[in-house]
Design a protein around this motif. Structure first.
Motif, PDB file in Angstrom:
ATOM      1  N   TYR A 143      45.854  29.727  43.393  1.00  0.00           N
ATOM      2  CA  TYR A 143      45.921  30.635  44.536  1.00  0.00           C
ATOM      3  C   TYR A 143      44.883  31.749  44.410  1.00  0.00           C
ATOM      4  O   TYR A 143      44.229  32.120  45.391  1.00  0.00           O
ATOM      5  CB  TYR A 143      47.332  31.220  44.670  1.00  0.00           C
ATOM      6  N   GLY A 144      44.717  32.278  43.212  1.00  0.00           N
ATOM      7  CA  GLY A 144      43.706  33.319  42.987  1.00  0.00           C
ATOM      8  C   GLY A 144      42.301  32.805  43.232  1.00  0.00           C
ATOM      9  O   GLY A 144      41.433  33.528  43.733  1.00  0.00           O
ATOM     10  N   ASN A 145      42.057  31.553  42.906  1.00  0.00           N
ATOM     11  CA  ASN A 145      40.753  30.942  43.131  1.00  0.00           C
ATOM     12  C   ASN A 145      40.503  30.741  44.625  1.00  0.00           C
ATOM     13  O   ASN A 145      39.399  30.982  45.122  1.00  0.00           O
ATOM     14  CB  ASN A 145      40.672  29.606  42.391  1.00  0.00           C
ATOM     15  N   TRP A 184      46.579  30.705  39.201  1.00  0.00           N
ATOM     16  CA  TRP A 184      45.131  30.506  39.072  1.00  0.00           C
ATOM     17  C   TRP A 184      44.567  29.849  40.329  1.00  0.00           C
ATOM     18  O   TRP A 184      43.558  30.275  40.875  1.00  0.00           O
ATOM     19  CB  TRP A 184      44.813  29.670  37.840  1.00  0.00           C
ATOM     20  N   THR A 242      41.830  32.437  47.126  1.00  0.00           N
ATOM     21  CA  THR A 242      41.732  33.718  47.834  1.00  0.00           C
ATOM     22  C   THR A 242      40.696  34.648  47.209  1.00  0.00           C
ATOM     23  O   THR A 242      40.558  35.784  47.647  1.00  0.00           O
ATOM     24  CB  THR A 242      43.101  34.431  47.848  1.00  0.00           C
ATOM     25  N   ASP A 243      40.011  34.161  46.202  1.00  0.00           N
ATOM     26  CA  ASP A 243      39.013  34.945  45.471  1.00  0.00           C
ATOM     27  C   ASP A 243      39.606  36.244  44.911  1.00  0.00           C
ATOM     28  O   ASP A 243      38.984  37.301  44.939  1.00  0.00           O
ATOM     29  CB  ASP A 243      37.798  35.243  46.366  1.00  0.00           C
ATOM     30  N   ASN A 244      40.837  36.141  44.394  1.00  0.00           N
ATOM     31  CA  ASN A 244      41.541  37.286  43.813  1.00  0.00           C
ATOM     32  C   ASN A 244      41.329  37.251  42.295  1.00  0.00           C
ATOM     33  O   ASN A 244      42.005  36.517  41.582  1.00  0.00           O
ATOM     34  CB  ASN A 244      43.019  37.216  44.173  1.00  0.00           C
ATOM     35  N   LYS A 245      40.389  38.049  41.825  1.00  0.00           N
ATOM     36  CA  LYS A 245      40.041  38.036  40.400  1.00  0.00           C
ATOM     37  C   LYS A 245      41.162  38.585  39.521  1.00  0.00           C
ATOM     38  O   LYS A 245      41.341  38.134  38.391  1.00  0.00           O
ATOM     39  CB  LYS A 245      38.748  38.808  40.172  1.00  0.00           C
ATOM     40  N   THR A 246      41.916  39.539  40.027  1.00  0.00           N
ATOM     41  CA  THR A 246      43.022  40.106  39.263  1.00  0.00           C
ATOM     42  C   THR A 246      44.094  39.045  39.006  1.00  0.00           C
ATOM     43  O   THR A 246      44.600  38.913  37.891  1.00  0.00           O
ATOM     44  CB  THR A 246      43.642  41.313  39.993  1.00  0.00           C
ATOM     45  N   LEU A 247      44.409  38.266  40.033  1.00  0.00           N
ATOM     46  CA  LEU A 247      45.405  37.213  39.895  1.00  0.00           C
ATOM     47  C   LEU A 247      44.919  36.136  38.927  1.00  0.00           C
ATOM     48  O   LEU A 247      45.673  35.661  38.081  1.00  0.00           O
ATOM     49  CB  LEU A 247      45.715  36.601  41.263  1.00  0.00           C
ATOM     50  N   LYS A 248      43.644  35.786  39.019  1.00  0.00           N
ATOM     51  CA  LYS A 248      43.091  34.780  38.117  1.00  0.00           C
ATOM     52  C   LYS A 248      43.084  35.278  36.670  1.00  0.00           C
ATOM     53  O   LYS A 248      43.399  34.528  35.751  1.00  0.00           O
ATOM     54  CB  LYS A 248      41.665  34.416  38.552  1.00  0.00           C
TER      55      LYS A 248
END
Length: 148
Positions: A32-34, A30, A36-42
């Motif tokens: 890291y996704g936040n 979460w 890098t703005d990676n919505k799939t990871l979040k």
């Protein structure tokens, strides 16, 4: 299955540690996704973290769900199963239903002690899973008589 591994697998503390590690990993996902703005990871982290959180809550409450019964009835209440302090299912009737429906094939490796296997055998009234290999009425004779 190796008895030491079976004992570790059956330990409530081991299950809780595994769940907490999964929650920690999803928190990292979460974060890291936040960053890098990676919505799939979040989204993946939220789903996995939510499921692990639910599983942790069930573990603390010493409860579980019979998923087949849940899908059949759509009722959480009817599919709720209790566990004892060692993590063994208390609702043996549901174990009998699962084996009668060929949903799960129980064998001696699923039990920690001979008396535990014996109680399931006696409650179910049938030996569809061949727990009593020599047909003497005593099942899983190679298992220990009590927990150490």
């Amino acid at each position: 299955m190796n008895k030491k591994i079976q004992k570790i697998r059956g330990s409530k503390n081991t299950r809780l540690i595994v769940l907490l590690v999964i929650i920690a990993i999803t928190a990292g996902m979460w974060y890291y996704g936040n960053k890098t703005d990676n919505k799939t990871l979040k989204t993946g982290a939220a789903i996995v973290g939510g499921v692990a959180g639910l599983a942790t809550g069930l573990e603390f409450a010493e409860k579980d769900f019979d998923l087949q019964k849940l899908f059949e009835t759509g009722s959480l209440k009817e599919s709720l199963m209790a566990r004892d302090a060692d993590g063994n299912l208390v609702n043996i009737g549901m174990i009998c239903d699962a084996q009668d429906a060929d949903y799960y094939d129980y064998n001696c490796d699923d039990f920690l002690t001979q008396p535990e296997a014996q109680s399931v055998y006696e409650k179910c009234g049938t030996d569809v899973n061949r727990l009593d290999g020599d047909n003497d009425g005593i099942v899983c004779e190679s298992l220990p008589k009590n927990k150490k």
